[in-house]
Write a protein that holds these residues in place. Structure first.
Motif, PDB file in Angstrom:
ATOM      1  N   MET A 171       4.084  -1.344 -14.747  1.00 12.12           N
ATOM      2  CA  MET A 171       2.665  -1.686 -14.676  1.00 12.12           C
ATOM      3  C   MET A 171       1.792  -0.449 -14.778  1.00 12.12           C
ATOM      4  O   MET A 171       0.756  -0.452 -15.461  1.00 12.12           O
ATOM      5  CB  MET A 171       2.363  -2.432 -13.378  1.00 12.12           C
ATOM      6  CG  MET A 171       2.856  -3.867 -13.354  1.00 12.12           C
ATOM      7  SD  MET A 171       2.034  -4.914 -14.590  1.00 12.12           S
ATOM      8  CE  MET A 171       0.365  -4.904 -13.964  1.00 12.12           C
ATOM      9  N   TYR A 172       2.202   0.616 -14.117  1.00 15.83           N
ATOM     10  CA  TYR A 172       1.422   1.861 -14.150  1.00 15.83           C
ATOM     11  C   TYR A 172       1.386   2.443 -15.560  1.00 15.83           C
ATOM     12  O   TYR A 172       0.326   2.804 -16.071  1.00 15.83           O
ATOM     13  CB  TYR A 172       2.018   2.868 -13.170  1.00 15.83           C
ATOM     14  CG  TYR A 172       1.345   4.228 -13.198  1.00 15.83           C
ATOM     15  CD1 TYR A 172       0.216   4.479 -12.433  1.00 15.83           C
ATOM     16  CD2 TYR A 172       1.848   5.259 -13.997  1.00 15.83           C
ATOM     17  CE1 TYR A 172      -0.412   5.719 -12.457  1.00 15.83           C
ATOM     18  CE2 TYR A 172       1.230   6.502 -14.036  1.00 15.83           C
ATOM     19  CZ  TYR A 172       0.095   6.726 -13.266  1.00 15.83           C
ATOM     20  OH  TYR A 172      -0.524   7.952 -13.307  1.00 15.83           O
ATOM     21  N   THR A 194       7.342  -1.743  -0.986  1.00 14.85           N
ATOM     22  CA  THR A 194       6.687  -0.467  -0.695  1.00 14.85           C
ATOM     23  C   THR A 194       5.908   0.014  -1.911  1.00 14.85           C
ATOM     24  O   THR A 194       6.462   0.153  -3.006  1.00 14.85           O
ATOM     25  CB  THR A 194       7.731   0.593  -0.304  1.00 14.85           C
ATOM     26  OG1 THR A 194       8.473   0.116   0.829  1.00 14.85           O
ATOM     27  CG2 THR A 194       7.053   1.908   0.053  1.00 14.85           C
ATOM     28  N   VAL A 195       4.628   0.278  -1.708  1.00 16.17           N
ATOM     29  CA  VAL A 195       3.764   0.711  -2.809  1.00 16.17           C
ATOM     30  C   VAL A 195       4.040   2.169  -3.131  1.00 16.17           C
ATOM     31  O   VAL A 195       4.073   3.022  -2.234  1.00 16.17           O
ATOM     32  CB  VAL A 195       2.276   0.520  -2.439  1.00 16.17           C
ATOM     33  CG1 VAL A 195       1.380   0.957  -3.592  1.00 16.17           C
ATOM     34  CG2 VAL A 195       2.001  -0.940  -2.067  1.00 16.17           C
ATOM     35  N   GLN A 196       4.252   2.479  -4.406  1.00 17.75           N
ATOM     36  CA  GLN A 196       4.509   3.858  -4.822  1.00 17.75           C
ATOM     37  C   GLN A 196       3.229   4.690  -4.759  1.00 17.75           C
ATOM     38  O   GLN A 196       2.128   4.196  -5.029  1.00 17.75           O
ATOM     39  CB  GLN A 196       5.075   3.877  -6.239  1.00 17.75           C
ATOM     40  CG  GLN A 196       6.445   3.209  -6.357  1.00 17.75           C
ATOM     41  CD  GLN A 196       7.503   3.925  -5.546  1.00 17.75           C
ATOM     42  OE1 GLN A 196       7.602   5.154  -5.565  1.00 17.75           O
ATOM     43  NE2 GLN A 196       8.291   3.153  -4.807  1.00 17.75           N
ATOM     44  N   HIS A 197       3.390   5.981  -4.425  1.00 19.75           N
ATOM     45  CA  HIS A 197       2.228   6.848  -4.193  1.00 19.75           C
ATOM     46  C   HIS A 197       1.341   6.996  -5.418  1.00 19.75           C
ATOM     47  O   HIS A 197       0.127   7.179  -5.314  1.00 19.75           O
ATOM     48  CB  HIS A 197       2.689   8.227  -3.710  1.00 19.75           C
ATOM     49  CG  HIS A 197       3.461   9.004  -4.739  1.00 19.75           C
ATOM     50  ND1 HIS A 197       2.842   9.781  -5.687  1.00 19.75           N
ATOM     51  CD2 HIS A 197       4.788   9.118  -4.971  1.00 19.75           C
ATOM     52  CE1 HIS A 197       3.762  10.355  -6.458  1.00 19.75           C
ATOM     53  NE2 HIS A 197       4.950   9.962  -6.049  1.00 19.75           N
ATOM     54  N   TYR A 198       1.924   6.880  -6.638  1.00 19.61           N
ATOM     55  CA  TYR A 198       1.111   7.084  -7.835  1.00 19.61           C
ATOM     56  C   TYR A 198       0.078   5.973  -8.027  1.00 19.61           C
ATOM     57  O   TYR A 198      -0.931   6.176  -8.701  1.00 19.61           O
ATOM     58  CB  TYR A 198       1.970   7.260  -9.093  1.00 19.61           C
ATOM     59  CG  TYR A 198       3.070   6.255  -9.288  1.00 19.61           C
ATOM     60  CD1 TYR A 198       2.818   4.950  -9.723  1.00 19.61           C
ATOM     61  CD2 TYR A 198       4.401   6.616  -9.065  1.00 19.61           C
ATOM     62  CE1 TYR A 198       3.829   4.044  -9.914  1.00 19.61           C
ATOM     63  CE2 TYR A 198       5.435   5.708  -9.258  1.00 19.61           C
ATOM     64  CZ  TYR A 198       5.146   4.420  -9.679  1.00 19.61           C
ATOM     65  OH  TYR A 198       6.150   3.518  -9.871  1.00 19.61           O
ATOM     66  N   LEU A 199       0.327   4.807  -7.434  1.00 20.46           N
ATOM     67  CA  LEU A 199      -0.686   3.748  -7.479  1.00 20.46           C
ATOM     68  C   LEU A 199      -1.853   4.077  -6.552  1.00 20.46           C
ATOM     69  O   LEU A 199      -3.024   3.871  -6.899  1.00 20.46           O
ATOM     70  CB  LEU A 199      -0.072   2.403  -7.095  1.00 20.46           C
ATOM     71  CG  LEU A 199       0.933   1.821  -8.094  1.00 20.46           C
ATOM     72  CD1 LEU A 199       1.563   0.555  -7.529  1.00 20.46           C
ATOM     73  CD2 LEU A 199       0.255   1.515  -9.428  1.00 20.46           C
ATOM     74  N   TYR A 200      -1.545   4.603  -5.370  1.00 17.77           N
ATOM     75  CA  TYR A 200      -2.605   5.054  -4.458  1.00 17.77           C
ATOM     76  C   TYR A 200      -3.408   6.192  -5.094  1.00 17.77           C
ATOM     77  O   TYR A 200      -4.633   6.252  -4.981  1.00 17.77           O
ATOM     78  CB  TYR A 200      -2.009   5.523  -3.133  1.00 17.77           C
ATOM     79  CG  TYR A 200      -1.464   4.422  -2.257  1.00 17.77           C
ATOM     80  CD1 TYR A 200      -2.135   3.206  -2.116  1.00 17.77           C
ATOM     81  CD2 TYR A 200      -0.273   4.589  -1.549  1.00 17.77           C
ATOM     82  CE1 TYR A 200      -1.638   2.202  -1.315  1.00 17.77           C
ATOM     83  CE2 TYR A 200       0.230   3.583  -0.735  1.00 17.77           C
ATOM     84  CZ  TYR A 200      -0.459   2.391  -0.627  1.00 17.77           C
ATOM     85  OH  TYR A 200       0.031   1.403   0.190  1.00 17.77           O
ATOM     86  N   GLU A 201      -2.718   7.101  -5.761  1.00 20.79           N
ATOM     87  CA  GLU A 201      -3.392   8.220  -6.426  1.00 20.79           C
ATOM     88  C   GLU A 201      -4.348   7.713  -7.499  1.00 20.79           C
ATOM     89  O   GLU A 201      -5.433   8.269  -7.693  1.00 20.79           O
ATOM     90  CB  GLU A 201      -2.359   9.173  -7.043  1.00 20.79           C
ATOM     91  CG  GLU A 201      -1.559   9.950  -6.007  1.00 20.79           C
ATOM     92  CD  GLU A 201      -0.471  10.803  -6.634  1.00 20.79           C
ATOM     93  OE1 GLU A 201      -0.417  10.866  -7.885  1.00 20.79           O
ATOM     94  OE2 GLU A 201       0.318  11.406  -5.885  1.00 20.79           O
TER      95      GLU A 201
END
Length: 511
Positions: free
Chosen positions: A393-394, A429-436
């Motif tokens: 998705m990213y 668990t949401v990956q950090h690159y989505l938060y970024e």
């Protein structure tokens, strides 16, 4: 007509053979998917070709009369030739042993090689069907059942033909498909396909009815778990997906998933003439045997309901890139969907993702604990193209979506948070690159108050990569420095381990 018009096509590499003629007979073996071209009863040659064969098999045999049927055993080890109604010759001399016999009057039979089940038509009307299953050299009798005829003839006569019956494996279950033609005098004269599910044990159930909405001559195929119905007079086809159904219904009635379309024409090269365009020509007459294939990209614009479209695509073999294109389409341009539609699509994708993760975890735990007594060996879950993870998705959707200049930043942020919500909902668990991606979007549009709220109330989970990102934003967002330190402090508290000892204070070390 444009390529986007056709959702059915013939395979690129058909099996080519000498077409049927007065001196050449053509046979097709359903079990091995092989085509036999028999010239002059075999005296001048037999050529055998299949879709998986790297090279054809060619041989000669004595002409002992007209060949009515010819087939190889699995692996091409034994050749069987039928020349009379009641005898089969095995050219490789072998002894046969009778394992089991059944005394039954048979009108006609049908065999499904995928499931090794034979279907026998019995009784005067032919509508009582008796299936038998073969496994490891044994034959077992399955539950017989009755096909409901539209009209019961008087006096009784054979009224069910093998032309109106097909046996197929759909979604791992065995079905008998009955092409039911209604009388023109009835209120609903249109034909339909009735599906009966055949379990290995237990009674047969009538489960599905496919509405064809027309009359005439039809042919049936099953491709990628879709029932494809071809209409002869209009030279069009329609497809049905029996998994697209109303919940809690004993009998599911289905309409075609997509509007009728013809099969994409295939151009056959002809020496010195050019090309012959063919879409529904007879294989034996043309000398070509094709596999039928479903083209997924055209379905995107033909099925407007995005939720239904995603359900349809998730069950297809080569679906990943098409699903990702649907996600991009619903976030951009004229086809942009509402946030409710976006949420529905995300939830459907993440549910499949979650089910795969759980299956993988169950397998890992089972392998680590070792086999238990009496348990069967576990197979590792297959990661199909329907599994679309956060990286997919990213990479293919969200990263480019956040860079769009013609889309409201409020909608962009709402979509990102909707995807995060969907992941949290199924406990992924949401990956950090989505938060970024969220943080960079908020900073780019100077939405510092919203960013502060997201961090303060842990909408964006604490992590070391996020803390490092906030530190890099100190020049743009002064509060970022303290927020990052607070995040690292919390992380340190969680990962510290106390090792108190006699006469010394407790001391923590950060991991």
């Amino acid at each position: 007509m444009s390529e986007e018009h056709y959702y059915l096509e013939l395979c690129e590499n058909p099996v080519q053979f000498e077409n049927a003629s007065s001196v050449n007979n053509v046979f097709f073996d359903e079990a091995n998917k092989q085509v036999f071209a028999v010239r002059s009863g075999g005296a001048t040659g037999v050529v055998v070709k299949g879709p998986e064969d790297k090279s054809s098999v060619a041989f000669r045999m004595d002409d002992k009369g007209e060949v009515k049927c010819i087939k190889f055993s699995i692996g091409n080890k034994i050749l069987a030739v039928q020349r009379t109604p009641k005898s089969v010759v095995l050219p490789d001399k072998r002894s046969l042993k009778l394992l089991k016999s059944q005394s039954i009057n048979v009108n006609w039979y049908m065999y499904c090689p995928e499931t090794a089940v034979i279907l026998l038509s019995t009784t005067f009307q032919g509508n009582v069907l008796q299936p038998f299953a073969f496994k490891s050299g044994t034959m077992s009798k399955m539950s017989k059942f009755e096909i409901e005829l539209p009209v019961v003839p008087k006096p009784a006569k054979l009224n069910l033909s093998e032309r109106d019956i097909a046996v197929a494996n759909i979604y791992g279950q065995l079905y008998v498909m009955y092409l039911k033609h209604h009388s023109r005098t009835t209120d609903s004269p249109c034909a339909e396909v009735v599906l009966y599910q055949l379990p290995r044990e237990g009674s047969v159930k009538k489960t599905n009815v496919l509405k064809l909405n027309t009359t005439g001559k039809f042919a049936l195929n099953v491709v990628d778990n879709l029932v494809v119905v071809h209409h002869q007079s209009t030279q069009t086809s329609i497809i049905f997906d029996i998994k697209l159904r109303e919940p809690d219904c004993a009998l599911n009635v289905h309409q075609p998933v997509l509007p009728p379309r013809s099969i994409h024409p295939y151009r056959i090269p002809l020496t010195g003439i050019g090309f012959l365009t063919c879409s529904v020509c007879s294989p034996s007459a043309s000398g070509y045997q094709w596999y039928l294939q479903v083209k997924l990209p055209p379905t995107v614009n033909l099925l407007q309901d995005k939720g239904k479209l995603i359900d349809f695509l998730l069950r297809r073999r080569d679906c990943k890139m098409v699903i990702l294109s649907v996600c991009s389409q619903m976030l951009n341009g004229e086809d942009k969907g509402s946030l409710t539609v976006v949420a529905t699509v995300f939830d459907k994708l993440n549910q499949v993702f979650k089910e795969y993760l759980e299956a993988e975890q169950t397998y890992t735990v089972a392998m680590e604990s070792g086999p238990s007594r009496g348990s069967t060996a576990r197979e590792r879950p297959v990661r199909t193209q329907a599994v679309i993870d956060q990286s997919d998705m990213y990479t293919h959707v969200l990263s480019s979506f956040t860079e769009k200049k013609d889309i409201s930043h409020k909608f962009i942020i709402a979509v990102l948070m909707e995807y995060i919500r969907s992941l949290n909902q199924v406990q992924i668990t949401v990956q950090h690159y989505l938060y970024e991606l969220v943080i960079k979007t908020l900073v780019h549009h100077s939405l510092f108050y919203m960013l502060h709220q997201f961090l303060q109330y842990h909408v964006l989970s604490d992590s070391k990569p996020l803390a490092c990102l906030l530190l890099s934003l100190e020049g743009t967002y002064p509060a970022a420095h303290q927020l990052s330190l607070d995040m690292l402090k919390v992380r340190c508290t969680y990962t510290c381990s106390s090792t108190p000892s006699s006469g010394s204070s407790s001391r923590g070390t950060c991991a």
